[in-house]
Write a protein that holds these residues in place. Sequence first.
Motif, PDB file in Angstrom:
ATOM      1  N   GLU A   1       0.843  -1.119  -0.026  1.00 26.21           N
ATOM      2  CA  GLU A   1       0.178  -0.031   0.276  1.00 26.21           C
ATOM      3  C   GLU A   1       0.858   1.174  -0.134  1.00 26.21           C
ATOM      4  O   GLU A   1       0.659   2.160  -0.536  1.00 26.21           O
ATOM      5  CB  GLU A   1      -1.152   0.023   1.309  1.00 26.21           C
ATOM      6  N   GLN A   2       1.973   1.314   0.779  1.00 24.09           N
ATOM      7  CA  GLN A   2       2.915   2.411   0.655  1.00 24.09           C
ATOM      8  C   GLN A   2       3.348   2.614  -0.749  1.00 24.09           C
ATOM      9  O   GLN A   2       3.602   3.665  -1.215  1.00 24.09           O
ATOM     10  CB  GLN A   2       3.981   2.101   1.588  1.00 24.09           C
ATOM     11  N   LEU A   3       3.700   1.608  -1.455  1.00 20.58           N
ATOM     12  CA  LEU A   3       4.141   1.834  -3.001  1.00 20.58           C
ATOM     13  C   LEU A   3       2.961   2.169  -3.872  1.00 20.58           C
ATOM     14  O   LEU A   3       3.406   3.026  -4.681  1.00 20.58           O
ATOM     15  CB  LEU A   3       4.797   0.427  -3.373  1.00 20.58           C
ATOM     16  N   ALA A   4       2.128   1.462  -3.466  1.00 14.14           N
ATOM     17  CA  ALA A   4       0.736   1.726  -4.525  1.00 14.14           C
ATOM     18  C   ALA A   4       0.396   3.210  -4.133  1.00 14.14           C
ATOM     19  O   ALA A   4      -0.075   3.962  -5.344  1.00 14.14           O
ATOM     20  CB  ALA A   4      -0.291   0.872  -4.057  1.00 14.14           C
ATOM     21  N   ALA A   5       0.667   3.874  -3.389  1.00 15.10           N
ATOM     22  CA  ALA A   5       0.378   5.344  -3.284  1.00 15.10           C
ATOM     23  C   ALA A   5       1.077   6.390  -4.217  1.00 15.10           C
ATOM     24  O   ALA A   5       0.657   7.250  -4.470  1.00 15.10           O
ATOM     25  CB  ALA A   5       0.377   5.617  -1.908  1.00 15.10           C
ATOM     26  N   HIS A   6       2.019   5.567  -4.784  1.00 13.08           N
ATOM     27  CA  HIS A   6       2.901   6.246  -5.440  1.00 13.08           C
ATOM     28  C   HIS A   6       2.750   5.999  -7.153  1.00 13.08           C
ATOM     29  O   HIS A   6       3.325   6.518  -7.876  1.00 13.08           O
ATOM     30  CB  HIS A   6       4.198   6.276  -5.283  1.00 13.08           C
ATOM     31  N   TYR A   7       1.630   5.319  -7.258  1.00 11.90           N
ATOM     32  CA  TYR A   7       1.273   4.780  -8.639  1.00 11.90           C
ATOM     33  C   TYR A   7       0.612   5.926  -9.417  1.00 11.90           C
ATOM     34  O   TYR A   7      -0.532   6.303  -9.074  1.00 11.90           O
ATOM     35  CB  TYR A   7       0.611   3.713  -8.547  1.00 11.90           C
ATOM     36  N   VAL A   8       1.408   6.486 -10.335  1.00  7.85           N
ATOM     37  CA  VAL A   8       0.657   7.665 -11.289  1.00  7.85           C
ATOM     38  C   VAL A   8       0.994   7.250 -12.571  1.00  7.85           C
ATOM     39  O   VAL A   8       2.183   7.524 -13.354  1.00  7.85           O
ATOM     40  CB  VAL A   8       1.405   9.024 -10.872  1.00  7.85           C
ATOM     41  N   PRO A   9       0.100   6.472 -13.305  1.00  2.00           N
ATOM     42  CA  PRO A   9       0.289   6.010 -14.623  1.00  2.00           C
ATOM     43  C   PRO A   9       0.920   7.221 -15.619  1.00  2.00           C
ATOM     44  O   PRO A   9       1.792   6.966 -16.182  1.00  2.00           O
ATOM     45  CB  PRO A   9      -0.975   5.496 -14.977  1.00  2.00           C
ATOM     46  N   GLU A  10       0.257   8.618 -15.626  1.00  3.49           N
ATOM     47  CA  GLU A  10       0.555   9.460 -16.443  1.00  3.49           C
ATOM     48  C   GLU A  10       2.265   9.849 -16.170  1.00  3.49           C
ATOM     49  O   GLU A  10       2.722  10.110 -17.273  1.00  3.49           O
ATOM     50  CB  GLU A  10      -0.011  10.627 -16.391  1.00  3.49           C
ATOM     51  N   LYS A  11       2.594   9.893 -14.954  1.00  6.14           N
ATOM     52  CA  LYS A  11       3.991  10.196 -14.866  1.00  6.14           C
ATOM     53  C   LYS A  11       4.682   9.401 -15.325  1.00  6.14           C
ATOM     54  O   LYS A  11       6.001   9.573 -15.860  1.00  6.14           O
ATOM     55  CB  LYS A  11       4.270  10.548 -13.347  1.00  6.14           C
ATOM     56  N   MET A  12       4.428   7.882 -14.835  1.00  6.04           N
ATOM     57  CA  MET A  12       5.205   6.809 -15.525  1.00  6.04           C
ATOM     58  C   MET A  12       5.345   6.869 -17.044  1.00  6.04           C
ATOM     59  O   MET A  12       6.552   6.684 -17.518  1.00  6.04           O
ATOM     60  CB  MET A  12       4.727   5.242 -14.846  1.00  6.04           C
ATOM     61  N   MET A  13       4.239   7.001 -17.658  1.00  4.02           N
ATOM     62  CA  MET A  13       4.373   7.119 -19.045  1.00  4.02           C
ATOM     63  C   MET A  13       5.325   8.352 -19.811  1.00  4.02           C
ATOM     64  O   MET A  13       5.973   8.327 -20.623  1.00  4.02           O
ATOM     65  CB  MET A  13       2.677   7.333 -19.885  1.00  4.02           C
ATOM     66  N   SER A  14       5.169   9.466 -18.965  1.00  4.36           N
ATOM     67  CA  SER A  14       5.755  10.685 -19.330  1.00  4.36           C
ATOM     68  C   SER A  14       7.253  10.441 -19.228  1.00  4.36           C
ATOM     69  O   SER A  14       8.079  10.706 -19.746  1.00  4.36           O
ATOM     70  CB  SER A  14       5.534  12.053 -18.808  1.00  4.36           C
TER      71      SER A  14
END
Length: 161
Positions: free
Chosen positions: A102-115
């Motif tokens: 859950e601590q990791l998942a809070a930083h999941y930002v698909p748009e940022k990962m794509m960019s």
Amino acid sequence: MGVSIGFISATTKELDRAEQDPGWANAFVYELYTSEDFPMPDRPYGGPEKAWAGLQFLIDAVEVQFDFLMDGGQIVDDGTLFGWSAEQVAGVARDLRATPWEQLAAHYVPEKMMSEGVYPNTWRFDAEGELAWLESAYDDLVGFFTAAAGAGYGAFMTFSF
């Protein structure tokens, strides 16, 4: 095929020999994975496979001291095989167990990962499905390091591209 990372446990003796004879190490690891006995119940294995860069993105965001591509010692000059000592494996196991998903998942930002071009750069196509995929890969990674550390193993890390 894609870029993939996998781990298989290794004894200190195997890691020492691998450092002295990289050709032996390459053949040995190949034999482990292609053996009729694979998977062996007494030799933990696992890995993030293609999820490694996505997990690295999330791990970096929570400042866990773990880096797939920088930790471990390079065994083969082409960068496809690395050795992780039993001490490194135990440290990673401890750090990963202390970091809930859950601590990791809070930083999941698909748009940022794509960019940022985080491999495999598919985050926007099925954002929720990709998050579930990363969670499964993280669970496997924690399971591998926990089992390997519990048995006193180090590890071989394969990096295929």
